[in-house]
Design a protein around this motif. Structure first.
Motif, PDB file in Angstrom:
ATOM      1  N   ASP A 109       0.840  -1.160  -0.338  1.00  0.00           N
ATOM      2  CA  ASP A 109      -0.418   0.085  -0.421  1.00  0.00           C
ATOM      3  C   ASP A 109       0.834   0.946   0.020  1.00  0.00           C
ATOM      4  OD1 ASP A 109      -2.236  -1.490   0.195  1.00  0.00           O
ATOM      5  OD2 ASP A 109      -2.312  -1.725   2.184  1.00  0.00           O
ATOM      6  N   VAL A 110       0.540   2.560  -1.035  1.00  0.00           N
ATOM      7  CA  VAL A 110       1.655   3.336  -0.576  1.00  0.00           C
ATOM      8  C   VAL A 110       0.585   4.257  -0.786  1.00  0.00           C
ATOM      9  CG1 VAL A 110       3.017   2.284  -2.194  1.00  0.00           C
ATOM     10  CG2 VAL A 110       1.251   3.527  -3.796  1.00  0.00           C
ATOM     11  N   ASP A 111       1.544   5.897  -0.150  1.00  0.00           N
ATOM     12  CA  ASP A 111       0.469   6.719   0.379  1.00  0.00           C
ATOM     13  C   ASP A 111       1.079   8.091  -0.976  1.00  0.00           C
ATOM     14  OD1 ASP A 111      -0.479   9.555   0.729  1.00  0.00           O
ATOM     15  OD2 ASP A 111       0.210   9.095   3.653  1.00  0.00           O
ATOM     16  N   LEU A 112       0.466   8.724  -1.348  1.00  0.00           N
ATOM     17  CA  LEU A 112       0.682   9.413  -2.677  1.00  0.00           C
ATOM     18  C   LEU A 112       0.343  10.874  -1.862  1.00  0.00           C
ATOM     19  CD1 LEU A 112       0.051   7.563  -5.927  1.00  0.00           C
ATOM     20  CD2 LEU A 112       2.505   7.727  -4.624  1.00  0.00           C
ATOM     21  N   ARG A 113       0.616  11.142  -1.100  1.00  0.00           N
ATOM     22  CA  ARG A 113      -0.215  12.582  -0.129  1.00  0.00           C
ATOM     23  C   ARG A 113       1.729  13.627  -0.788  1.00  0.00           C
ATOM     24  NH1 ARG A 113      -1.484  12.436   5.411  1.00  0.00           N
ATOM     25  NH2 ARG A 113      -1.432   9.991   5.396  1.00  0.00           N
ATOM     26  N   LEU A 114       2.200  12.627  -1.124  1.00  0.00           N
ATOM     27  CA  LEU A 114       3.398  14.056  -1.383  1.00  0.00           C
ATOM     28  C   LEU A 114       4.009  14.734  -2.816  1.00  0.00           C
ATOM     29  CD1 LEU A 114       6.303  12.747   1.747  1.00  0.00           C
ATOM     30  CD2 LEU A 114       4.866  14.061   1.750  1.00  0.00           C
ATOM     31  N   ALA A 115       2.797  13.596  -3.234  1.00  0.00           N
ATOM     32  CA  ALA A 115       2.990  14.345  -5.086  1.00  0.00           C
ATOM     33  C   ALA A 115       1.586  14.868  -4.982  1.00  0.00           C
ATOM     34  CB  ALA A 115       3.396  12.801  -5.294  1.00  0.00           C
ATOM     35  N   HIS A 116       1.766  16.059  -5.840  1.00  0.00           N
ATOM     36  CA  HIS A 116       0.207  16.823  -6.356  1.00  0.00           C
ATOM     37  C   HIS A 116       0.827  16.964  -7.858  1.00  0.00           C
ATOM     38  CE1 HIS A 116       0.016  17.450  -1.838  1.00  0.00           C
ATOM     39  NE2 HIS A 116       1.723  17.676  -2.129  1.00  0.00           N
ATOM     40  N   GLY A 117      -0.373  17.099  -8.381  1.00  0.00           N
ATOM     41  CA  GLY A 117      -0.717  17.392  -9.315  1.00  0.00           C
ATOM     42  C   GLY A 117      -0.376  16.511 -10.544  1.00  0.00           C
ATOM     43  N   PHE A 118       0.884  17.060 -11.774  1.00  0.00           N
ATOM     44  CA  PHE A 118       1.505  17.284 -12.481  1.00  0.00           C
ATOM     45  C   PHE A 118       2.540  15.808 -11.850  1.00  0.00           C
ATOM     46  CE2 PHE A 118       5.414  16.122 -15.668  1.00  0.00           C
ATOM     47  CZ  PHE A 118       4.606  16.172 -17.181  1.00  0.00           C
ATOM     48  N   ARG A 119       3.216  15.844 -11.351  1.00  0.00           N
ATOM     49  CA  ARG A 119       3.863  15.088 -10.409  1.00  0.00           C
ATOM     50  C   ARG A 119       3.335  13.594 -10.299  1.00  0.00           C
ATOM     51  NH1 ARG A 119       6.607  18.352  -5.845  1.00  0.00           N
ATOM     52  NH2 ARG A 119       6.614  16.550  -5.327  1.00  0.00           N
ATOM     53  N   ARG A 120       1.950  13.363 -10.069  1.00  0.00           N
ATOM     54  CA  ARG A 120       1.439  12.530  -8.721  1.00  0.00           C
ATOM     55  C   ARG A 120       0.295  12.028 -10.344  1.00  0.00           C
ATOM     56  NH1 ARG A 120      -2.029  12.024  -4.163  1.00  0.00           N
ATOM     57  NH2 ARG A 120      -3.308  10.070  -4.374  1.00  0.00           N
ATOM     58  N   ASP A 121      -0.029  12.851 -11.562  1.00  0.00           N
ATOM     59  CA  ASP A 121       0.452  11.826 -12.899  1.00  0.00           C
ATOM     60  C   ASP A 121       1.230  11.031 -13.087  1.00  0.00           C
ATOM     61  OD1 ASP A 121      -2.221  13.038 -12.697  1.00  0.00           O
ATOM     62  OD2 ASP A 121      -1.947  14.418 -14.433  1.00  0.00           O
ATOM     63  N   VAL A 122       2.438  11.915 -12.915  1.00  0.00           N
ATOM     64  CA  VAL A 122       3.783  10.989 -13.252  1.00  0.00           C
ATOM     65  C   VAL A 122       3.966   9.556 -12.697  1.00  0.00           C
ATOM     66  CG1 VAL A 122       6.567  11.286 -13.384  1.00  0.00           C
ATOM     67  CG2 VAL A 122       4.918  13.153 -14.653  1.00  0.00           C
ATOM     68  N   VAL A 123       3.972  10.097 -11.083  1.00  0.00           N
ATOM     69  CA  VAL A 123       4.412   8.928 -10.186  1.00  0.00           C
ATOM     70  C   VAL A 123       3.126   7.685 -10.341  1.00  0.00           C
ATOM     71  CG1 VAL A 123       4.262   8.680  -8.270  1.00  0.00           C
ATOM     72  CG2 VAL A 123       5.559  10.733  -8.752  1.00  0.00           C
ATOM     73  N   ALA A 124       1.985   8.642 -10.706  1.00  0.00           N
ATOM     74  CA  ALA A 124       0.964   7.279 -10.944  1.00  0.00           C
ATOM     75  C   ALA A 124       1.462   6.062 -12.055  1.00  0.00           C
ATOM     76  CB  ALA A 124      -0.061   7.854 -10.908  1.00  0.00           C
ATOM     77  N   HIS A 125       2.026   6.909 -13.643  1.00  0.00           N
ATOM     78  CA  HIS A 125       2.465   5.962 -14.236  1.00  0.00           C
ATOM     79  C   HIS A 125       3.491   5.612 -14.133  1.00  0.00           C
ATOM     80  CE1 HIS A 125       2.612   5.192 -18.766  1.00  0.00           C
ATOM     81  NE2 HIS A 125       4.242   5.985 -18.850  1.00  0.00           N
ATOM     82  N   LEU A 126       4.648   5.752 -13.774  1.00  0.00           N
ATOM     83  CA  LEU A 126       5.592   5.085 -13.691  1.00  0.00           C
ATOM     84  C   LEU A 126       5.562   3.328 -13.436  1.00  0.00           C
ATOM     85  CD1 LEU A 126       7.683   7.597 -10.892  1.00  0.00           C
ATOM     86  CD2 LEU A 126       7.765   7.234 -13.840  1.00  0.00           C
ATOM     87  N   PRO A 127       4.928   2.418 -12.496  1.00  0.00           N
ATOM     88  CA  PRO A 127       4.857   1.363 -12.170  1.00  0.00           C
ATOM     89  C   PRO A 127       4.345   0.652 -14.058  1.00  0.00           C
ATOM     90  CG  PRO A 127       3.547   2.135 -10.515  1.00  0.00           C
ATOM     91  CD  PRO A 127       3.374   3.322 -11.711  1.00  0.00           C
ATOM     92  N   ALA A 128       4.024   1.043 -15.083  1.00  0.00           N
ATOM     93  CA  ALA A 128       2.984   0.714 -15.899  1.00  0.00           C
ATOM     94  C   ALA A 128       4.691   0.107 -16.916  1.00  0.00           C
ATOM     95  CB  ALA A 128       1.875   1.795 -16.765  1.00  0.00           C
ATOM     96  N   ILE A 129       5.812   0.736 -16.180  1.00  0.00           N
ATOM     97  CA  ILE A 129       7.001   0.216 -17.401  1.00  0.00           C
ATOM     98  C   ILE A 129       7.464  -0.184 -16.295  1.00  0.00           C
ATOM     99  CG2 ILE A 129       9.376   1.529 -18.149  1.00  0.00           C
ATOM    100  CD1 ILE A 129       8.398   4.355 -17.266  1.00  0.00           C
ATOM    101  N   ALA A 130       7.732  -1.708 -16.918  1.00  0.00           N
ATOM    102  CA  ALA A 130       8.074  -3.173 -16.258  1.00  0.00           C
ATOM    103  C   ALA A 130       9.087  -3.250 -16.186  1.00  0.00           C
ATOM    104  CB  ALA A 130       7.638  -4.448 -17.877  1.00  0.00           C
ATOM    105  N   TYR A 131       9.783  -4.131 -15.300  1.00  0.00           N
ATOM    106  CA  TYR A 131      10.997  -4.495 -14.843  1.00  0.00           C
ATOM    107  C   TYR A 131      11.890  -4.746 -15.913  1.00  0.00           C
ATOM    108  CZ  TYR A 131      14.432  -7.060 -11.946  1.00  0.00           C
ATOM    109  OH  TYR A 131      15.693  -7.533 -11.826  1.00  0.00           O
TER     110      TYR A 131
END
Length: 197
Positions: A109-131
């Motif tokens: 479980d992750v808490d993304l409250r330290l990422a806001h706006g566009f930064r949060r959009d980017v952070v939310a997308h990053l796990p889609a980049i596979a290992y």
């Protein structure tokens, strides 16, 4: 005077751990705890882990200055921080598995409250980049609907509150070179090499 009262009362490590765990449990149950923190060793240096009741909120490299990170957590989340060497065990275990190549994704479980706006959009997308794969800053910008925002993607990756768990190290320059990284260029190369097999 307090020192005199407790002189000679140095509990054994198991008792100390049990008492600390009880303190964490009781503080959380009474809603007296904002953030639990722990430091772990890793192949890319000491990592500060911080968690809230929502999940993992911060992973910080030593070069980020752990004291400064703690001050930021106290300001942005809440001042009730408790260091718990046995806390966040699942996070520490999954990181160990990742560093040995036994884990390719995180189940936390992750808490993304330290990422806001566009930064949060980017952070939310990053796990889609596979290992074992990478994406360029430009590719990530397009994926989040802002094709001209490559530099802003770089900034978002640099400020990712959950590096490693949210894999900003997989974002590279268009020419394939690693680019900058919050943990340093050497750490980024090490992580990319690990994932390349």
């Amino acid at each position: 005077m307090t020192d005199a009262l407790f002189a000679g009362l140095d509990p054994d490590p198991a008792t100390r751990d049990r008492l600390r765990a009880r303190l964490v449990r009781d503080a959380a149950a009474a809603d007296l705890l904002d953030v639990v923190v722990r430091t772990v060793d890793s192949p890319v240096g000491p990592l500060l882990l911080a968690g809230t009741d929502r999940g993992l909120v911060k992973v910080a490299f030593a070069r980020e200055d752990h004291d400064r990170v703690l001050a930021t957590l106290a300001t942005e989340i809440g001042p009730r921080l408790l260091a718990d060497p046995a806390g966040l065990d699942d996070v520490a275990r999954q990181l160990d598995q990742y560093f040995t190549g036994a884990r390719t994704s995180f189940d936390l479980d992750v808490d993304l409250r330290l990422a806001h706006g566009f930064r949060r959009d980017v952070v939310a997308h990053l796990p889609a980049i596979a290992y074992g794969h990478t994406a360029s800053y430009a590719e990530v910008a397009r994926a989040v609907g802002r094709p001209r925002a490559s530099r802003a993607v770089g900034t978002a990756c640099a400020r990712n509150p959950l590096p490693l768990v949210v894999p900003c190290h997989r974002v590279v320059r268009s020419d394939g070179t690693p680019g900058q990284y919050g943990g340093g260029e050497r750490a980024k190369r090490w992580l990319l090499d690990l994932e390349a097999g």
